[in-house]
Motif scaffolding. Structure first.
Motif, PDB file in Angstrom:
ATOM      1  N   TYR A  35       8.229 -14.513  -9.216  1.00  0.00           N
ATOM      2  CA  TYR A  35       9.013 -13.344  -8.794  1.00  0.00           C
ATOM      3  C   TYR A  35      10.399 -13.421  -9.428  1.00  0.00           C
ATOM      4  N   ASN A  37      14.598 -12.607  -8.622  1.00  0.00           N
ATOM      5  CA  ASN A  37      15.566 -12.330  -7.560  1.00  0.00           C
ATOM      6  C   ASN A  37      16.661 -11.410  -8.105  1.00  0.00           C
ATOM      7  N   LYS A 115      13.136 -13.517   0.865  1.00  0.00           N
ATOM      8  CA  LYS A 115      12.677 -14.347  -0.260  1.00  0.00           C
ATOM      9  C   LYS A 115      11.388 -15.106   0.084  1.00  0.00           C
ATOM     10  N   VAL A 118       8.430 -12.784  -0.413  1.00  0.00           N
ATOM     11  CA  VAL A 118       8.152 -12.473  -1.826  1.00  0.00           C
ATOM     12  C   VAL A 118       7.545 -13.690  -2.535  1.00  0.00           C
ATOM     13  N   GLN A 119       8.005 -14.891  -2.180  1.00  0.00           N
ATOM     14  CA  GLN A 119       7.425 -16.113  -2.766  1.00  0.00           C
ATOM     15  C   GLN A 119       5.919 -16.181  -2.476  1.00  0.00           C
ATOM     16  N   ALA A 122       3.985 -13.384  -4.459  1.00  0.00           N
ATOM     17  CA  ALA A 122       3.836 -13.651  -5.899  1.00  0.00           C
ATOM     18  C   ALA A 122       2.603 -14.516  -6.201  1.00  0.00           C
ATOM     19  N   THR A 129       4.829  -6.753 -10.191  1.00  0.00           N
ATOM     20  CA  THR A 129       6.183  -7.248 -10.455  1.00  0.00           C
ATOM     21  C   THR A 129       6.852  -7.434  -9.104  1.00  0.00           C
ATOM     22  N   TRP A 130       6.976  -8.691  -8.679  1.00  0.00           N
ATOM     23  CA  TRP A 130       7.538  -9.001  -7.354  1.00  0.00           C
ATOM     24  C   TRP A 130       9.035  -9.234  -7.468  1.00  0.00           C
ATOM     25  N   VAL A 131       9.799  -8.582  -6.593  1.00  0.00           N
ATOM     26  CA  VAL A 131      11.256  -8.611  -6.697  1.00  0.00           C
ATOM     27  C   VAL A 131      11.887  -8.872  -5.328  1.00  0.00           C
TER      28      VAL A 131
END
Length: 270
Positions: A35, A37, A115, A118-119, A122, A129-131
Motif C-alpha cells: 500500500y 501512505n 493504517k 489498509v495493511q 493490501a 491500489t490501496w492507499v
C-alpha cells in the motif's frame, strides 16, 4: 491513467517502480505490504486515526464467515451493470467489499485513514491500489473517478463532487431501519431505528437518486461470531459493559442484517 494526487501539491502521481512521484518531486514509497501512505502529517488529527487493530481483526473474522456476502454480491452486481472503468472506495477498511468490486472494473482505488486496516487489505488483493488517506482531502485527482463508493463510511460530499467525473456515480451502503435490531435491543434500553433516508436529503441538491435496493440476510451466530460482530460495530463502546457481557455470554443468537443501498448520479452543473 493514474487517479492518484499528491496530497502536498495536488499534482498527478505516477508510479515509478515502487515509488509514487509527482512533478514537484514529492515521492511516496509503496510499503512492503503493498500500500502507499498519502496521509500527510498536516492532515492528521491523531497519531493512529481510524479503527483500532482489535476492531479491524474482529471485522475480518466476521466478514470471512460469509454473513454479509449477500450484500457484497449485490454491490458487485450493481457496479457490473453500470459498466464503469474505475472506482474509488472511501473508507475501504480491511478490503472485504473493495476487493470484490475490483473484479468488475479496470482500476480500483481503496482509501482508508486506518493504517492497520489498509495493511490487511493490501494482502488480500494486490490488484487494488490501496492507499492510507483521509476523506477530508481525498488523494485523488479532480474529475478522474467514474464511481465513488462509501460503505458504512463517512460521506465527504464536497470531495466526492470534486473527484467524480461529470455524471459520475456515487454508491452508498448504510444500515436499513431494522438492521441488527435484536442485538441493539440486547445492548441498549432504548433502540432508535436507523434513518437511512437522511443521506438522500443530504445529497439531493447535487445528486439524483437512481436506485435504492434493500438487502436482507437472516443468520444465527455462535458465541465467537457474535463477539466479533459486536467488536466491529460502534455499539461495542456505546453499550454499558454489563449489557455487552450478558450478550456475549449467549451461546447462539439469531439476527437479521438489513442494508440500504443507494445509487446516486452526479447532477449536471447548469
Amino acid at each position: 491513467m493514474s487517479m492518484l494526487m499528491c496530497p502536498v501539491c495536488r499534482q498527478a502521481l505516477t508510479l515509478d517502480g515502487k515509488t509514487w512521484r509527482c512533478e514537484q518531486a514529492h515521492n511516496y514509497d509503496v510499503a512492503k505490504q503493498g500500500y502507499v501512505n498519502l496521509h500527510v502529517v498536516q492532515h492528521k488529527h491523531s497519531k493512529n486515526p481510524g479503527d483500532t487493530p482489535e476492531s479491524v481483526q474482529a471485522r475480518r473474522e466476521f466478514l470471512n464467515s460469509g454473513f454479509y456476502q449477500p450484500l457484497q454480491q449485490a454491490v458487485v452486481e450493481l457496479i457490473q451493470q453500470l459498466e464503469v472503468k474505475n472506482l474509488l472506495d472511501i473508507g475501504c477498511g480491511e478490503g472485504y467489499y473493495t476487493s470484490a468490486m475490483q473484479a468488475v472494473v479496470e482500476q480500483c482505488v481503496g482509501v482508508d485513514i486506518a493504517k492497520t486496516a489498509v495493511q490487511r487489505a493490501a494482502k488480500l488483493n494486490p490488484e487494488v491500489t490501496w492507499v492510507v488517506g483521509t476523506g477530508a482531502t481525498l488523494p485523488v485527482l479532480d474529475g478522474s473517478v467514474d464511481l465513488c463508493s462509501s460503505l458504512f463510511s463517512p460521506i465527504p460530499q464536497a470531495e466526492i463532487l470534486r473527484v467524480l467525473k461529470p455524471e459520475g456515480y456515487f454508491l452508498v451502503v448504510t444500515p436499513a431501519p431494522q438492521h441488527l435490531y435484536a442485538m441493539r435491543e440486547a445492548l441498549f434500553e432504548q433502540v432508535n431505528p436507523h434513518v437511512p433516508d437522511k443521506f438522500v436529503e443530504q445529497l439531493q441538491e447535487n445528486f439524483e437518486l437512481m436506485a435504492q435496493p434493500v438487502v436482507e440476510n437472516h443468520f444465527t451466530l455462535d458465541q465467537t461470531q457474535l463477539k466479533n460482530l459486536i467488536a466491529m460495530t460502534p455499539y461495542a463502546y456505546k453499550a454499558k459493559p454489563e449489557r455487552r457481557t450478558a450478550l456475549e455470554n449467549q451461546a447462539n443468537f439469531s439476527l437479521t442484517a438489513s442494508f440500504q443501498i443507494y445509487l446516486f448520479q452526479k447532477k449536471a452543473v447548469i
